[in-house]
Motif scaffolding. Structure first.
Motif, mmCIF file in Angstrom:
data_model
loop_
_atom_site.group_PDB
_atom_site.id
_atom_site.type_symbol
_atom_site.label_atom_id
_atom_site.label_comp_id
_atom_site.label_asym_id
_atom_site.label_seq_id
_atom_site.Cartn_x
_atom_site.Cartn_y
_atom_site.Cartn_z
ATOM 1 N N ASP A 139 0.937 -1.576 0.205
ATOM 2 C CA ASP A 139 0.254 0.105 -0.270
ATOM 3 C C ASP A 139 0.730 0.986 -0.121
ATOM 4 O O ASP A 139 0.809 1.735 -0.872
ATOM 5 C CB ASP A 139 -0.726 0.574 1.026
ATOM 6 N N SER A 140 1.884 1.492 0.850
ATOM 7 C CA SER A 140 2.839 2.674 0.922
ATOM 8 C C SER A 140 3.621 3.189 -0.618
ATOM 9 O O SER A 140 3.880 4.144 -0.972
ATOM 10 C CB SER A 140 3.351 2.782 2.273
ATOM 11 N N PHE A 141 4.072 1.635 -0.540
ATOM 12 C CA PHE A 141 5.027 1.311 -1.746
ATOM 13 C C PHE A 141 3.758 2.078 -2.777
ATOM 14 O O PHE A 141 4.587 3.181 -3.749
ATOM 15 C CB PHE A 141 5.528 0.145 -2.188
ATOM 16 N N VAL A 142 2.896 1.510 -3.394
ATOM 17 C CA VAL A 142 2.235 1.835 -4.562
ATOM 18 C C VAL A 142 1.848 3.374 -4.334
ATOM 19 O O VAL A 142 1.498 4.244 -5.372
ATOM 20 C CB VAL A 142 0.878 0.819 -4.378
ATOM 21 N N ALA A 143 1.307 3.916 -3.102
ATOM 22 C CA ALA A 143 0.865 5.134 -3.523
ATOM 23 C C ALA A 143 2.083 6.087 -3.066
ATOM 24 O O ALA A 143 2.041 7.536 -3.610
ATOM 25 C CB ALA A 143 0.537 5.318 -1.688
ATOM 26 N N ASP A 144 3.451 6.342 -3.106
ATOM 27 C CA ASP A 144 4.097 6.584 -3.014
ATOM 28 C C ASP A 144 4.706 6.539 -4.849
ATOM 29 O O ASP A 144 4.810 8.395 -5.119
ATOM 30 C CB ASP A 144 5.408 5.592 -2.199
ATOM 31 N N LEU A 145 4.542 5.159 -5.522
ATOM 32 C CA LEU A 145 5.114 6.217 -6.414
ATOM 33 C C LEU A 145 3.989 6.186 -7.213
ATOM 34 O O LEU A 145 4.102 7.136 -8.605
ATOM 35 C CB LEU A 145 4.792 3.856 -7.142
ATOM 36 N N ALA A 146 2.517 6.649 -6.904
ATOM 37 C CA ALA A 146 2.125 7.134 -8.325
ATOM 38 C C ALA A 146 1.862 8.816 -7.006
ATOM 39 O O ALA A 146 1.612 10.077 -8.572
ATOM 40 C CB ALA A 146 0.086 7.074 -7.081
ATOM 41 N N ALA A 147 2.212 8.663 -5.980
ATOM 42 C CA ALA A 147 2.312 10.214 -6.020
ATOM 43 C C ALA A 147 3.802 10.557 -6.374
ATOM 44 O O ALA A 147 3.270 12.269 -6.618
ATOM 45 C CB ALA A 147 2.732 10.623 -4.078
ATOM 46 N N SER A 148 4.863 10.164 -6.607
ATOM 47 C CA SER A 148 5.907 10.770 -7.367
ATOM 48 C C SER A 148 5.912 11.122 -8.737
ATOM 49 O O SER A 148 6.311 11.886 -9.319
ATOM 50 C CB SER A 148 6.903 9.813 -7.150
#
Length: 203
Positions: A139-148
């Motif tokens: 969850d956190s990894f995907v969220a970080d990739l999407a936000a970046s």
């Protein structure tokens, strides 16, 4: 005497640097081209890239049969991925380089079987580094990739929906198979062309 993880003289270092630059650049270009594979097929892009890179690595090992070949390549990949924010890929690429060197060193970097196995270990390291964050910190990894903005949402959706444990094992198996196929292809090229032309020695 302490075991050295890198054993290179100046000439070997220059040759290895050239091969490393070629391997890293070619690998990045091929990965970029395969980024547009449809659906879950994109999960197998590293396995596909392992095939054409096999001859490059087999020629590299023939020209520089020295301890540290894979570690240097892993470090180059690790730095590149770390600079682009994919730190896990970078760390595991370095670890894969160390393990691959250990495998190739068992036969002095001269055994086709050991070199093929080492290349497979090296490629598996990169694959594990690429996909393991989606299992450990999904969850956190995907969220970080999407936000970046480093990956578009449609591409990320493939990982979140298709990268099941079973699919992960299939991806790893495909990477191993692609690496072994690429190594076999590269070793066949060495026997048929480079040895005959005197580019590499028979040793």
């Amino acid at each position: 005497m302490a075991l050295r993880i890198i054993d290179m003289d100046a000439r070997a270092s220059i040759t290895l640097g050239i091969f490393t630059a070629v391997a890293v650049a070619l690998g990045m270009v091929l990965l970029a081209l395969l980024h547009f594979l449809p659906g879950a097929l994109v999960l197998f892009k590293e396995a596909v890239v392992a095939v054409p890179l096999g001859p490059v690595y087999m020629l590299m090992l023939a020209k520089v049969p020295r301890r540290g070949v894979f570690l240097v390549n892993g470090a180059a990949l690790g730095l590149l991925f770390a600079l682009t924010g994919f730190f896990t890929v970078g760390l595991v690429a370095v670890a894969g380089g160390l393990l691959a060197d250990a495998v190739a060193a068992t036969r002095g970097y001269r055994s086709p079987a050991a070199n093929a196995a080492a290349y497979a270990v090296f490629r598996l390291g990169q694959a594990v580094g690429t996909y393991i964050p989606f299992y450990l910190w999904a969850d956190s990894f995907v969220a970080d990739l999407a936000a970046s903005g480093r990956m578009d949402p449609e591409f990320l959706a493939v990982f979140t929906t298709s990268l099941t444990p079973g699919m992960g094992l299939a991806v790893l198996a495909a990477n191993a198979a692609g690496a072994l196929l690429g190594a076999a292809f590269g070793q066949a090229m060495l026997r048929r062309h480079f040895l005959r032309a005197g580019i590499v020695g028979p040793g």
